[in-house]
Design an enzyme around this catalytic site. Structure first.
Site: not given
Ligand code: CP
Ligand code: NVA
Length: 304
Positions: A262, A222, A130, A103, A290, A133
Site C-alpha cells: 500500500c 505493509d 483502510h 484519517r 487510489r 486502499q
Molecule cells: N497507502 C496510503 O494510504 O498512503 P498514505 O498514508 O500516504 O496516504
Molecule cells: N498500516 C499502515 C498503513 C499506511 C498506509 C499504517 O496504519 O500506518
C-alpha cells in the site's frame, strides 16, 4: 449507502458498482474527458496522521470532479475530541460541506463522526481498517489478474488495518486470503470469523510465509510499524525477522506472482528494494488506482 466506513458493511452489489464506476471513470479521464458531477461541492479532509497518497488523491479527485477539498490537520482544528467533541465537529461541518473524509487513530472517532454527520463520511484509514486502499487494490488485481474469484492473496506481515480490509475484500470478491504473521501479530479471530462468515473457508492464517506464498497469485505486504506504533519499532523489527518479502521468499512463489504494497514502503524491512523494483511489483499501478477508486467513491456518495 450514506457513508463508506468498512468493506465489511457494504453489500457485494454496492462494492461491485463502485469498482465498475472506478474503471469507467479511469477510462474517461485517461481519454482526456472530465465528469464535473461535484461542481460546487466541498469535501472536508480531517487528518490525525500523515499521508501522501490519500491526501493527494482525494484532493486531486475532488478537483477533477469540479469540487473543492479542504485539508484540516490538528494544528488547524485541534485534535478531534480534544478541542471539541467529534459529534460537534460533525454537526458543524455538515452545515458547511457535502462530505467528510477522516484519517484517525481510533476507529470509533470515524463512527462517531458518521453518527452525527448528515453528509457522507469516508474512512481514509483508522487503526482498524483502510477500506479505500483495499478497494483500489482489488481494482488493481482485476487489471493485472482478470477475474477475481479463485485468486489467492498471501498477505505477509502485520495483521493490521490494511490486512483486515483486504480480508473483507477477498471474502466479498471470491478470493482466498491467507495472512502470514509472526506469533502475536496475527489478525484477530473476529476478523477471520467475519470474513469466513461472508464466504466460508476464504480466510485463514499461519506463521509460515514460505507455505503462504505457495500458489499465490498476489503477495501483499505493509509496514511492520504502523502510524502510532513508532515506540515499538525496535521490538517489532526483531519479531518480524523472516517475514520480509525479499528474494529469498520470492523463490518459493510462482514466477508470475504480483507483488503489492500500500506504501509507504520501508525497503530492507518488510520488502527488499529488489522485489519492490522487480517486474513482479505492481505497487505504482496500485498507488495510481487510489485516485481512480476515490473519484468513483466521491461521485457515488456525493454526486446525487
Ligand atoms: N497507502 C496510503 O494510504 O498512503 P498514505 O498514508 O500516504 O496516504
Ligand atoms: N498500516 C499502515 C498503513 C499506511 C498506509 C499504517 O496504519 O500506518
Amino acid at each position: 449507502m450514506k457513508s463508506f466506513l468498512s468493506i465489511r458493511d457494504c453489500s457485494f452489489d454496492q462494492l461491485n458498482e463502485l469498482l465498475d464506476l472506478a474503471h469507467s471513470l479511469k477510462k474517461l479521464y485517461k481519454s482526456g474527458k472530465r465528469d464535473l458531477c461535484l461542481s460546487g461541492k466541498v469535501l472536508a479532509m480531517l487528518f490525525e496522521k500523515t499521508s501522501l497518497r490519500t491526501r493527494a488523491s482525494f484532493q486531486v479527485a475532488m478537483n477533477d470532479l469540479g469540487g473543492f477539498a479542504m485539508n484540516m490537520k490538528p494544528d488547524d482544528i485541534g485534535v478531534i475530541g480534544q478541542r471539541e467533541p467529534a459529534k460537534d465537529m460533525a454537526r458543524v461541518l455538515s452545515r458547511y460541506v457535502n462530505g467528510i473524509m477522516a484519517r484517525t487513530f481510533a476507529h470509533q472517532t470515524i463512527l462517531e463522526l458518521d453518527r452525527w454527520s448528515s453528509v457522507p463520511v469516508i474512512n481514509a484509514l483508522s487503526d482498524w481498517s483502510h477500506p479505500c486502499q483495499a478497494m483500489a487494490d482489488v481494482m488493481t488485481i482485476q487489471e493485472h489478474c482478470g477475474k477475481l474469484p479463485g485468486l489467492k492473496l498471501a498477505y505477509i506481515g502485520d495483521g493490521n488495518n490494511v490486512a483486515r480490509s483486504l480480508a473483507f475484500a477477498c471474502a466479498k470478491f471470491g478470493m482466498t486470503f491467507i495472512c502470514s504473521s509472526p506469533a502475536n501479530y496475527e489478525l484477530d479471530a473476529e476478523t477471520l470469523n467475519t470474513a469466513n462468515a461472508i464466504r466460508k473457508g476464504c480466510a485463514c492464517q499461519n506463521n509460515d510465509p514460505v507455505a503462504a506464498v505457495k500458489n499465490a497469485n498476489i503477495i501483499y505486504t505493509d509496514t511492520w510499524v504502523s502510524m502510532g506504533q513508532e515506540q515499538e519499532k525496535a521490538q517489532r523489527v526483531k519479531d518480524f525477522q523472516g517475514f520480509a518479502v525479499d528474494e529469498k521468499l520470492m523463490a518459493h512463489a510462482p514466477k508470475n506472482v504480483k507483488v503489492m504494497h500500500c506504501l509507504p514502503a520501508y525497503r530492507g524491512f518488510e520488502i527488499s528494494d529488489g522485489v519492490a523494483e522487480s517486474a513482479n511489483s505492481i505497487i505504482f499501478d496500485e498507488a495510481e488506482n487510489r485516485l481512480h477508486f476515490q473519484r468513483a467513491l466521491l461521485k457515488y456518495l456525493m454526486g446525487k
